[in-house]
Design a protein around this motif. Sequence first.
Motif, mmCIF file in Angstrom:
data_model
loop_
_atom_site.group_PDB
_atom_site.id
_atom_site.type_symbol
_atom_site.label_atom_id
_atom_site.label_comp_id
_atom_site.label_asym_id
_atom_site.label_seq_id
_atom_site.Cartn_x
_atom_site.Cartn_y
_atom_site.Cartn_z
ATOM 1 N N HIS A 1 87.282 1.569 81.082
ATOM 2 C CA HIS A 1 88.781 1.047 81.333
ATOM 3 C C HIS A 1 89.268 0.458 79.735
ATOM 4 O O HIS A 1 88.661 -0.056 79.166
ATOM 5 C CB HIS A 1 88.403 -0.110 82.092
ATOM 6 C CG HIS A 1 88.449 0.264 83.626
ATOM 7 N ND1 HIS A 1 89.439 0.337 84.382
ATOM 8 C CD2 HIS A 1 87.487 0.347 84.600
ATOM 9 C CE1 HIS A 1 88.791 0.349 85.754
ATOM 10 N NE2 HIS A 1 86.986 0.508 85.680
ATOM 11 N N VAL B 1 92.717 -1.183 78.932
ATOM 12 C CA VAL B 1 94.145 -2.311 79.355
ATOM 13 C C VAL B 1 95.280 -2.220 78.652
ATOM 14 O O VAL B 1 94.358 -2.552 76.997
ATOM 15 C CB VAL B 1 93.516 -3.851 80.178
ATOM 16 C CG1 VAL B 1 94.311 -4.712 80.269
ATOM 17 C CG2 VAL B 1 92.449 -3.428 80.727
ATOM 18 N N ALA C 1 91.216 -7.714 81.681
ATOM 19 C CA ALA C 1 90.005 -7.079 80.779
ATOM 20 C C ALA C 1 88.980 -7.523 81.189
ATOM 21 O O ALA C 1 88.036 -7.110 81.501
ATOM 22 C CB ALA C 1 90.563 -7.442 79.530
ATOM 23 N N ALA D 1 86.593 -4.338 79.777
ATOM 24 C CA ALA D 1 87.760 -2.853 79.325
ATOM 25 C C ALA D 1 86.825 -2.855 78.689
ATOM 26 O O ALA D 1 86.143 -3.722 77.238
ATOM 27 C CB ALA D 1 89.040 -3.495 79.358
ATOM 28 N N TYR E 1 89.184 -2.188 75.813
ATOM 29 C CA TYR E 1 89.571 -2.183 74.192
ATOM 30 C C TYR E 1 91.248 -3.235 75.811
ATOM 31 O O TYR E 1 91.498 -2.815 76.972
ATOM 32 C CB TYR E 1 90.965 -0.947 74.443
ATOM 33 C CG TYR E 1 89.497 -0.161 73.366
ATOM 34 C CD1 TYR E 1 88.553 -0.169 72.436
ATOM 35 C CD2 TYR E 1 88.891 1.065 73.873
ATOM 36 C CE1 TYR E 1 88.375 0.938 71.593
ATOM 37 C CE2 TYR E 1 87.825 2.197 73.316
ATOM 38 C CZ TYR E 1 87.559 1.412 72.052
ATOM 39 O OH TYR E 1 86.507 2.323 71.741
ATOM 40 N N ILE E 2 92.058 -3.411 74.695
ATOM 41 C CA ILE E 2 93.326 -4.609 75.413
ATOM 42 C C ILE E 2 94.305 -3.511 74.125
ATOM 43 O O ILE E 2 94.103 -3.631 72.802
ATOM 44 C CB ILE E 2 93.120 -5.957 75.201
ATOM 45 C CG1 ILE E 2 92.470 -6.376 76.020
ATOM 46 C CG2 ILE E 2 94.636 -6.626 75.688
ATOM 47 C CD1 ILE E 2 92.255 -8.374 76.110
ATOM 48 N N SER F 1 89.891 -12.971 72.077
ATOM 49 C CA SER F 1 90.212 -12.527 73.252
ATOM 50 C C SER F 1 88.551 -11.726 72.454
ATOM 51 O O SER F 1 88.584 -11.715 71.579
ATOM 52 C CB SER F 1 90.423 -11.073 73.102
ATOM 53 O OG SER F 1 89.935 -10.184 73.850
ATOM 54 N N VAL G 1 87.268 -8.669 73.751
ATOM 55 C CA VAL G 1 87.048 -7.545 73.242
ATOM 56 C C VAL G 1 87.997 -6.419 72.058
ATOM 57 O O VAL G 1 89.486 -7.761 72.686
ATOM 58 C CB VAL G 1 88.236 -6.597 74.881
ATOM 59 C CG1 VAL G 1 88.520 -5.631 75.512
ATOM 60 C CG2 VAL G 1 88.044 -7.856 76.172
#
Length: 301
Positions: A4, A6, A97, A102, A104-105, A131, A133
Amino acid sequence: MTSHVVVGYTATKTGRDAVAFAARLARATGAVLDVSIVLPSADRSVITPPADGYSRVLLDQAQKWIAAAIDRIPDDVVAHAHVRAAESFAEGLVEIADGLDAAYIVVGAADGASRGHHSLGSTTTELLHSSDVPVVLVPRGARKVAPETGITRVTVAIGTRPGADALIGAAADLAEAAGVAVRLLSLLPVDLPATADTAAIRIAGSTEADQVLAAARAELPAGMAASVVVAAGDSIEDAVAHLDWQGGEVVLVGSSRLAQPRRLFLGSTAAKMLKEITVPVIVVPRTARSAGAATPEETQR
């Protein structure tokens, strides 16, 4: 397992930049694109009317914005919509995320950025501090890049600190998923204190850079196309400005050693690079998550 991506969306030009690049990234890696709008929570602001009617109007408008954003995404990219209330935009994106595990953001530049350049606002700064992520920073004007451009090359900035093997692994994973080559970049000869700017030290730095890049190249999967480059210039900004950047390129940099484990912090070298890089930059945590597609550690300060 489905990956995923995001993307934090706002109904602005920079919000469209973020969605446009996120769609290219999702398409190149076969990921689902999760377009996300974060609304203020009921107790976030004393000036926000608490009435249910206001909340319904805000939610309805957010759904219209996100529908319009998804309409601009190529048909071959699977896209989902998320509207969430949170204390802050960054907090909401991290929650989404984490819930999706996920890879990536993705966020756009702050208001005021000139086309082709990055600008970090308070939201992005908060995101980089909170984060676990990898965060993708998208320059202004990315929506102007044709969707079919995709991802054309992955450049990874290699330092000398522990964790380079993890960062290289993350770059290799992205390059393999996108079917593109890796470019290994060293700034060692110019990443020096002002008081140490001598020819002898620069020569020594170039030698060390060659050794670091050779070791990094050996860590890439067998058969993966790769090139190496040692940046040259009077400063980090000057060196980066003289590098060539493809329209579909992305750059991976490691989080600072000052970051807390599994958190991001943009170090001084990466911050200087960001002033001149005209393509999206992925900042990755210094330690791995327990799960997820991208788990590099720091290699830069």
